[in-house]
Motif scaffolding. Structure first.
Motif: not given
Length: 128
Positions: A43-56
């Motif tokens: 679930r954390l990885i899914r959130v990590f992928r969707k937030i634009p701040l964490f794109r890099e």
């Protein structure tokens, strides 16, 4: 609440309780809770992928997973190169030390060299 329950209680409290009381715990229940912890990571990885701040950061993770095979073989090559130099180094150190021990007559020096040789001789047997 889920973090506290699956992290602290499962890791520390239940093993301590079973140790103090001498009982056995139901490992199937504990394994199910460990699965819940893994789901929480997904679930954390899914959130990590969707937030634009964490794109890099997401791009870095994707690159790391894409290069996993190359990294694995790099580690294998480094292991064998290090192993080869370790064999060479052990032979380079042990042979002169054995010759020096054979030529030494002082009991104190013989005792010290026997200590060194016992350490290095064990390494030699583990490597070959």
């Amino acid at each position: 609440c889920l973090v506290f329950f699956t992290g602290v209680v499962i890791t520390w409290a239940i093993p301590l309780f079973t140790l103090l009381t001498g009982t056995t715990s139901d490992s199937g229940f504990l394994r199910m809770l460990t699965v819940f912890r893994a789901v929480r990571l997904v679930r954390l990885i899914r959130v990590f992928r969707k937030i634009p701040l964490f794109r890099e950061a997401w791009m870095l993770l994707c690159g790391l997973t894409d290069s996993a095979r190359t990294l694995f073989w790099t580690i294998v090559v480094i292991f064998f190169v290090t192993y080869g130099f370790a064999i060479f180094g052990i032979n380079l150190i042990v042979v002169p030390l054995q010759e020096l021990r054979a030529a030494t007559e002082d009991p104190e020096d013989i005792k010290r060299m026997d200590g060194f040789l016992s350490i290095l001789d064990g390494m030699d047997k583990l490597m070959f």
